[in-house]
Enzyme design. Structure first.
Site, PDB file in Angstrom:
ATOM      1  N   LEU A   1       0.797  -1.351  -0.092  1.00  0.00           N
ATOM      2  CA  LEU A   1       0.040   0.054  -0.006  1.00  0.00           C
ATOM      3  C   LEU A   1       0.807   1.218  -0.137  1.00  0.00           C
ATOM      4  O   LEU A   1       0.375   2.155  -0.025  1.00  0.00           O
ATOM      5  CB  LEU A   1      -0.931   0.077   1.076  1.00  0.00           C
ATOM      6  N   ARG A   2       2.206   1.049   0.100  1.00  0.00           N
ATOM      7  CA  ARG A   2       3.103   2.306   0.171  1.00  0.00           C
ATOM      8  C   ARG A   2       2.904   3.163  -0.920  1.00  0.00           C
ATOM      9  O   ARG A   2       2.850   4.433  -0.990  1.00  0.00           O
ATOM     10  CB  ARG A   2       4.605   1.559   0.145  1.00  0.00           C
ATOM     11  N   GLY A   3       2.702   2.586  -2.222  1.00  0.00           N
ATOM     12  CA  GLY A   3       2.556   3.555  -3.272  1.00  0.00           C
ATOM     13  C   GLY A   3       1.162   4.235  -3.225  1.00  0.00           C
ATOM     14  O   GLY A   3       1.510   5.582  -3.713  1.00  0.00           O
TER      15      GLY A   3
END
Lengths: 334, 553
Positions: free
Chosen positions: A272-274
């Site tokens: 989910l970092r993106g």
């Protein structure tokens, strides 16, 4: 060290400059990686950044730049607890720095002279609430990279050695620069940078000449040059400060959240970092531009720098990940 | 073509300028073997306060740090000064052995613009033995004169009235000219025109002038640009194209035509004038193999030496046995807290009181990096059927190698020869490039291919890497070691080479790419004690699966 070349005097390289400014608006974006040819102004930009960043308020003698006396670590024997304004720290992490120097170690001077067990803070302590800059980041030794990964993840530096047991906050914006011909960066570290930009030499002769002219003016007519661009830098700094205030009030429509998710799914970026980076950076951009509502235009502008380094490396794709991101962005956002 | 004498003349000018304004110019690479001739060339610098730097120099010596001897003597902390605390002229000996890490540190010192000067004495022979690119990039001169030193070689004399180079006036046209010429020669780095500008200024001041003239520009261009050039203006040659260093992220629409997109003003008189005045070897220097320009460009990404000392572990207590290295700082740290107590016990003793129990030894965890040597058969028979498949497979394996931080090298064999297409590197960018441009055709000199791979394996092992040889071939060896087309001899030679590989102890994997599995290849794999993998109708994907499984085993 001479005065660094002013940030606003850097010709072109807008993606790089924008990425750096946005981390100043929202340090939570998590750093910038600048990759590209030699002699394109990578390190110049980072060194110029220091002058651009708004000063921070910190306890005068605190080794980790704590904002309040109550937050200073116990091991720090504070001289003065007065709050002072000091420049945002931009700490150079030199290649080949020892682990001791990075994380801190027993203060050998005090141990030898007074027989006391005291902690001597390292570079991570000094970088707290500021920037940590690594030039040629792809040449950094693996064990230092591991240390950085751990600290950047937790925001805390824990030292357990030589009978010391010390912890202190270490939240910093990681800025790395490097040349891909020297070798690649480990995916884990790559992912840790919020944004990544590629820099190239300007391909217009006018721009190149302008680079040389400004550099020459900087060297030969230093004072006049600094007066001119110092004022420009101050303007950017002011905009950064007002953007920070606006940041919390940026309205994010549901549709934009949806766009973020669709983009990341279409690109197949891991975790989910993106998505989070995409959203945070877009907000910072909106704030910096003085917009009140997040729009697709913001997403489009920052998608390449927020996402291109998160794609799985595909050695068969000659086009490069930046192009891939742009293609998908066009498909998704129209 | 320039004569040898002219190259010595240029060397003389460069040396004179270096002596005149070392800190302003920043230094030079002198690429010559150690010899009386080199001493003679260096002689003009004798007057400067030269510090010798060795490729293995410790950071404390460079940048200052704990002075242990003094600290122990007076028992409080004494900091030593580093070479770079004050402006200095440093002589980096054996610069070709200097790692990119030290190169980066020195480059950083030059960036501080504190008046440091670094003379890199480069004794490299091959293109991949060179001064680190990050450092070379910041040094204006690259001195590698050809032939013998002419009798009576001497520096040009300086004019008595000395101007300060920094105050020399330079017109806007001069700046433009330098930038344009750099662009025309395909020099992308913006440092090059800036360095040339400094050289022009220094030359004007040296000649007792306060303003740059045409001659200064000419000198500057001829001294700074030739070894950085990546193309000849308006005369694209196949060979030059090949030599162009690959851009960092090749993007189809951008790669290669960056230069074309330069909006060079057509028929600019100034540029033409400068071009006409450029020494003719500017063009020759581009294609001349070996020397000058390679060190700045192509050698860049190659890992030159495996300075893998391993991962440092925390030091541990131990006895000095003459072999282990003592970790002095850790030892001091261990001894420090006890000093007050020990002092009370031995009030008369001088200095620090260190007991055997305080001794700490350095420990490293040796973690040798793996090197995958892809040895690809690019002969006619292979090219017909499977070369593209092999390329695809190697590319997929590269992606895995990248993730595992392995080094890769690429050897190809065809015709009568084998060639190291890519020396050990970790750079995906470079590997992809070389692989894509791998041509096919000719006989199958399997023995030569194996020999080359074995040699590379031996070299890399001496640099601390652990080599694995992966041979991709269709097995029809038909060219012998001496290059003669003799199928029987070719087979014997290949067998012999395989035994040599076994004696070296390198891991081997033979991948049979032929349409029907070849018995001879299985035997060959046996000879080198390696694994055999027959892939009669392999797609790239199944191949990578099989190879990585074999490697893990």
């Amino acid at each position: 060290m001479k005065t660094p070349f002013p940030f606003s005097a850097i010709v072109g390289q807008n993606a790089m400059k924008q990425a750096m400014i946005l981390t100043a608006v929202d340090p939570g974006i998590g750093g910038v990686l600048v990759f590209g040819d030699r002699g394109t102004g990578k390190s110049t930009a980072v060194r110029a950044l220091a002058a651009l960043l708004p000063p921070i308020k910190a306890v005068q003698s605190c080794p980790v730049n704590s904002p309040k006396a109550a937050e200073c670590p116990e091991w720090a024997e504070l001289g003065s607890k007065k709050l002072v304004s000091r420049p945002t720290p931009v700490i150079d992490l030199p290649l080949g720095a020892t682990e001791d120097r990075v994380v801190g170690a027993l203060d050998i001077e005090r141990a030898l002279t007074r027989g006391e067990k005291a902690f001597e803070p390292g570079l991570l302590a000094r970088a707290n609430r500021g920037y940590l800059y690594i030039d040629e980041v792809n040449l950094l030794e693996d064990h230092i990279v591991d240390l950085l990964l751990d600290v950047a993840q937790s925001g805390e530096n824990v030292v357990e050695r030589e009978g010391l047991s010390i912890r202190h906050p270490a939240r910093f914006v990681l800025v790395g620069s490097g040349n891909p011909e020297e070798g690649e960066l480990r995916p884990q570290l790559l992912d840790r940078f919020g944004l990544s930009v590629e820099v190239r030499s300007p391909n217009k002769v006018v721009e190149r000449v302008e680079v040389i002219k400004r550099r020459d003016a900087f060297e030969s007519d230093h004072d006049a040059f600094m007066t001119q661009y110092g004022a420009e830098d101050a303007k950017i700094q002011k905009t950064i400060l007002s953007a920070r205030k606006k940041l919390a009030k940026i309205h994010t429509p549901e549709a934009i959240l949806h766009d973020c998710a669709v983009l990341c799914i279409a690109l197949g970026s891991d975790g989910l970092r993106g998505e989070l980076t995409l959203l945070r950076t877009a907000r910072a951009l909106a704030a910096y531009r003085g917009d009140k509502v997040l729009t697709r235009a913001h997403l489009r502008d920052i998608a390449p720098s927020a996402l291109s380094h998160r794609l799985r490396r595909d050695p068969l794709d000659e086009a490069g990940s930046g192009t891939r991101v742009m293609r998908i962005v066009e498909e998704v956002l129209g | 073509m320039s004569t040898d004498a002219e190259s010595w003349e240029r060397a003389a000018v460069a040396m004179a300028l270096l002596r005149f304004a070392p800190g302003y110019l920043g230094g030079a690479i002198i690429r010559m073997r150690a010899s009386p001739t080199r001493d003679r060339l260096m002689h003009p610098l004798k007057g400067l306060d030269l510090r010798r730097l060795h490729p293995t120099i410790a950071d404390e010596q460079l940048f200052g740090g704990l002075d242990l001897a003094a600290t122990l003597a007076v028992s409080h902390l004494v900091q030593s000064r580093g070479h770079f605390d004050a402006p200095c002229t440093a002589l980096l000996v054996m610069a070709e052995r200097c790692g990119s890490e030290l190169g980066a540190k020195l480059a950083h010192q030059l960036d501080r613009d504190m008046g440091h000067c670094i003379i890199a004495l480069d004794e490299g022979v091959d293109a991949d033995e060179a001064t680190p690119a990050a450092l070379g990039e910041r040094l204006p001169f690259h001195i590698a004169p050809d032939g013998r030193m002419p009798a009576g070689w001497a520096l040009p004399a300086a004019v008595a009235t000395r101007y300060d180079p920094t105050t020399v006036i330079c017109s806007s046209e001069d700046l433009t000219t330098l930038t344009l010429v750099a662009a025309q020669f395909g020099i992308d780095s913006m440092r090059a025109p800036l360095l040339a500008l400094r050289v022009a200024r220094a030359h004007a001041a040296f000649q007792g002038r306060g303003e740059i003239d045409h001659g200064d520009l000419e000198i500057a261009v001829s001294l700074v640009f030739p070894h950085r050039a990546t193309q000849v203006p308006q005369e694209p040659e196949a060979e030059t194209e090949d030599a162009t260093p690959p851009p960092p992220e090749p993007e189809t629409e951008d790669a290669g035509n960056t230069q074309e997109s330069l909006d060079l003003p057509e028929g600019d008189m100034l540029v033409e004038a400068i071009k006409a005045l450029l020494p003719p070897d500017l063009l020759a220097g581009l294609v001349a193999p070996g020397t000058s320009r390679q060190s700045g460009g192509d050698g860049a990404g190659q890992k030159r030496k495996g300075n893998r000392r391993g991962r440092p572990l925390p030091s541990r207590p131990g006895r000095l046995d003459g072999q282990a290295r003592i970790d002095l700082v850790a030892t001091l740290r261990a001894a420090a807290p006890w000093q007050p107590i020990r002092r009370r016990q031995q009030p008369k003793a001088r200095g620090l009181l260190i007991r055997p129990a305080d001794i700490r030894l350095k420990r490293y965890q040796e973690q040798s990096d793996r090197l995958l040597i892809f040895t690809v058969d690019a002969s006619g028979s292979a090219a017909m059927s499977r070369l593209n498949e092999a390329k695809g497979a190697v590319e997929l394996l590269l992606a895995q190698a990248y993730a595992a931080r392995d080094h890769v090298a690429l050897v190809s064999f065809r015709g009568t020869q084998a060639e190291v297409l890519l020396p050990p590197t970790r750079s995906l960018v470079q590997t992809k490039r070389r692989l894509a441009s791998l041509p096919g055709g000719g006989g199958t000199p399997l023995a030569v291919g194996l020999q080359t791979a074995a040699l590379l394996a031996a070299q890399s092992r001496s640099k601390g890497l652990t080599p694995t040889i992966i041979v991709l071939t269709d097995g029809r060896a038909n060219v012998a070691l001496d290059g003669t087309p003799n199928r029987a001899r070719a087979g014997e030679d290949a067998e012999q080479m395989a035994r040599m590989i076994r004696s070296q102890g390198a891991r081997t994997l033979v991948i049979d790419m032929s349409v029907r599995p070849q018995m001879s290849l299985r035997t060959l794999a046996g000879h080198c004690d390696g694994q055999y993998l027959a892939l009669p109708r392999a797609t790239a994907q199944t191949l990578t699966g099989a190879v990585s499984a074999a490697l893990e085993a």
